[in-house]
Design an enzyme around this catalytic site. Structure first.
Site, PDB file in Angstrom:
ATOM      1  N   ARG A 184    -101.372 -40.599 -29.551  1.00 17.61           N
ATOM      2  CA  ARG A 184    -100.633 -39.568 -28.819  1.00 17.61           C
ATOM      3  C   ARG A 184     -99.804 -40.265 -27.744  1.00 17.61           C
ATOM      4  O   ARG A 184    -100.341 -40.958 -26.896  1.00 17.61           O
ATOM      5  CB  ARG A 184    -101.628 -38.595 -28.169  1.00 17.61           C
ATOM      6  CG  ARG A 184    -101.003 -37.467 -27.379  1.00 17.61           C
ATOM      7  CD  ARG A 184    -102.118 -36.507 -26.946  1.00 17.61           C
ATOM      8  NE  ARG A 184    -101.606 -35.378 -26.193  1.00 17.61           N
ATOM      9  CZ  ARG A 184    -101.585 -35.322 -24.866  1.00 17.61           C
ATOM     10  NH1 ARG A 184    -102.043 -36.333 -24.135  1.00 17.61           N
ATOM     11  NH2 ARG A 184    -101.108 -34.264 -24.254  1.00 17.61           N
TER      12      ARG A 184
ATOM     13  N   SER B  50    -103.689 -27.478 -33.442  1.00 14.92           N
ATOM     14  CA  SER B  50    -104.358 -27.061 -32.204  1.00 14.92           C
ATOM     15  C   SER B  50    -104.473 -25.540 -32.186  1.00 14.92           C
ATOM     16  O   SER B  50    -103.509 -24.839 -32.486  1.00 14.92           O
ATOM     17  CB  SER B  50    -103.552 -27.501 -30.977  1.00 14.92           C
ATOM     18  OG  SER B  50    -103.486 -28.905 -30.914  1.00 14.92           O
TER      19      SER B  50
ATOM     20  N   LYS C 213    -104.636 -32.205 -19.642  1.00 16.82           N
ATOM     21  CA  LYS C 213    -103.797 -31.053 -20.000  1.00 16.82           C
ATOM     22  C   LYS C 213    -103.649 -30.171 -18.770  1.00 16.82           C
ATOM     23  O   LYS C 213    -104.509 -29.367 -18.452  1.00 16.82           O
ATOM     24  CB  LYS C 213    -104.450 -30.247 -21.137  1.00 16.82           C
ATOM     25  CG  LYS C 213    -104.242 -30.855 -22.502  1.00 16.82           C
ATOM     26  CD  LYS C 213    -103.002 -30.283 -23.147  1.00 16.82           C
ATOM     27  CE  LYS C 213    -102.929 -30.662 -24.622  1.00 16.82           C
ATOM     28  NZ  LYS C 213    -101.698 -30.211 -25.239  1.00 16.82           N
TER      29      LYS C 213
END
Length: 203
Positions: free
Chosen positions: A39, A108, A137
């Site tokens: 990521r 997700s 996040k």
């Protein structure tokens, strides 16, 4: 491909503290990590390609599946095992047409509706969360918690990993819901001893 989702590591180079991503991923795999997602935010396509290729050398060596976050072009360029897509990314049905039936596509999901839609559209697995508050996040308002995680998981019939704020103190509570695995970043990458950190999440 039968995939072991039990310990799913998402990379984040901000945790490396001078260590190479390649060596950290290798330590994590030796410690028991079963699947890796690369990521990368805010880097060039060329740099992302370079990082992904370096990680792929390790995952290929240990025969661990490699997933690329968001970027289908990178996944195709390095022949990764699959991609993970968020709710705002390429629609799953289009991604499947591009990547073909043999690639892993994860989605997700933060609600039951999102989970059921992803399953209906042919997702191979779900990343359900965020379960707890998490530092990686910033845009999560309210974590869904383990009870709702269990509700979603009991309503689907594809594999799912839980994500968001999972660490060595709460992972057993998460796994008690029956999910196929836990997805972590800092619980492994934020530790000095990567191999030991991964091992502790398998106990």
């Amino acid at each position: 491909m039968a995939v072991d989702y039990s310990l799913y590591l998402i990379t984040d180079r901000s945790f490396l503290k001078g260590r190479s991503l390649k060596s950290v991923v290798e330590e994590a795999i030796i410690g028991g990590t079963t699947i890796i997602q690369v990521r990368e935010k805010n880097i060039s396509t060329r740099e992302f390609y370079k990082v992904a290729m370096e990680v792929k050398e390790v995952t290929d060596h240990y025969k661990v599946p490699l997933i690329i976050n968001d970027r289908m072009d990178i996944a195709q360029a390095i022949n990764a095992d699959g991609v993970h897509l968020g709710q705002d990314d390429m629609p799953l049905t289009i991604a499947r047409k591009i990547l073909g039936k043999d690639k892993i596509i994860g989605i997700s999901a933060g609600t039951l509706d999102e989970a059921l839609e992803a399953q209906r559209d042919g997702a191979d697995y779900l990343g359900i969360g965020a379960i707890f508050y998490t530092g990686t996040k910033k845009d999560i308002d309210t974590p869904i918690g383990t009870e709702y995680l269990k509700h979603i998981y009991d309503s689907i019939n594809i594999p799912a990993v839980a994500i968001g704020g999972i660490n060595e103190t709460n992972f057993k509570e998460v796994l008690s819901t029956g999910v196929d695995g836990i997805s972590v970043i800092s619980a492994i990458l934020g530790k000095e001893d990567i191999k030991y950190a991964a091992k502790m999440l398998k106990l």
